[in-house]
Design an enzyme around this catalytic site. Structure first.
Site, mmCIF file in Angstrom:
data_model
loop_
_atom_site.group_PDB
_atom_site.id
_atom_site.type_symbol
_atom_site.label_atom_id
_atom_site.label_comp_id
_atom_site.label_asym_id
_atom_site.label_seq_id
_atom_site.Cartn_x
_atom_site.Cartn_y
_atom_site.Cartn_z
ATOM 1 N N TYR A 66 0.544 -1.149 0.270
ATOM 2 C CA TYR A 66 0.385 0.370 0.382
ATOM 3 C C TYR A 66 0.791 1.279 -0.117
ATOM 4 C CZ TYR A 66 -4.109 3.426 1.704
ATOM 5 O OH TYR A 66 -4.227 3.896 1.252
ATOM 6 N N LYS A 98 1.350 4.198 -2.880
ATOM 7 C CA LYS A 98 0.847 5.714 -2.659
ATOM 8 C C LYS A 98 2.060 6.347 -2.690
ATOM 9 C CE LYS A 98 -3.771 5.083 -1.805
ATOM 10 N NZ LYS A 98 -4.433 5.662 -2.785
#
Length: 249
Positions: free
Chosen positions: A154, A158
């Site tokens: 994640y 990002k």
């Protein structure tokens, strides 16, 4: 963009619930016609209805190019030329790096980074072909700025979104397309509130935030309105951090 700062028509991904729906609602209140897109079709029509008569619900699976193309075409057909894209859809994963599987990596990166890029590419191509300016706001995360254990896929995705924002901003400035991002900390959406309902868990999270409070979905939505509007006409390639000071410590 119209005089007064609000885009005429916008597409918000991941808008069936939570942060995406809050963003869509704020845009609708500002007078923008909004297309709410999501892979979770259950509840999507109701979410669009809540945004008012100028809003529509559209299916979208960011893992497939055909779905991206069809979603954008349908949004433009129903709402007219789009001025704003909000790349909000994302997949979260809490997994130690040593346990991360190939398929989990692909799922997170395909939606959070690859999907955001190709949705932006398709949206940008429409603006360039129509010789119109526009704006993109990407929803990144503080996990893309500072590291936290068990968030490898994640956080890496990002971080990619933050750099994607810079790359497209530089390349598309000559077309009048501004590209910015927002990096929220832990936003207290209903799903996150459920995860942090235990007082000790909530206290641990709050201890990491100098301001001692979680950002709200409405605050993120207001940041989208700013970055999409005329007041941010000179802002591009920027990531606005909404984290109560967490990343400056």
């Amino acid at each position: 963009m119209e005089t007064g700062g609000s885009p005429r028509a916008a597409l918000v991904t991941g808008a069936a619930a939570g942060l995406g729906h809050a963003i869509a609602m704020a845009l609708a209140r500002s007078g923008t016609r909004v297309a709410l897109a999501d892979i979770a079709e259950e509840g999507l029509a109701q979410a669009a209805q809540a945004c008012g008569p100028g809003s529509v619900a559209l299916p979208l699976d960011l893992r497939h190019a055909d779905s991206i193309t069809a979603c954008l075409a349908a949004a433009a057909e129903k709402l007219g030329p789009l001025d704003l894209l909000v790349n909000n859809a994302g997949v979260a994963l809490h997994r130690p790096a040593l346990d991360l599987t190939w398929s989990e990596w692909d799922t997170v990166l395909d939606v959070n980074l690859k999907g955001a890029f190709f949705m932006s590419q398709a949206f940008g191509a429409r603006l360039v072909a129509e010789k119109r300016p526009g704006a993109i706001v990407n929803i990144a995360s503080t996990h893309g700025i500072v590291a936290l254990a068990d968030r490898a896929a994640y956080g890496i995705a990002k971080a990619g979104v933050i750099h994607l924002t810079k790359m497209l901003a530089v390349e598309w400035a000559r077309f009048g397309i501004r590209v910015n991002a927002i990096a929220p900390g832990t936003v207290m959406t209903p799903s996150r509130a459920e995860l942090l309902k235990a007082p000790e868990a909530r206290a641990r999270m709050l201890d990491r935030i100098p301001l001692g409070r979680f950002p709200t979905a409405q605050e993120v939505a207001e940041a989208v309105l700013y970055l999409a509007g005329d007041g941010a006409a000179s802002v591009t390639g920027h990531t606005l951090v909404l984290d109560g000071g967490t990343t400056v410590c």
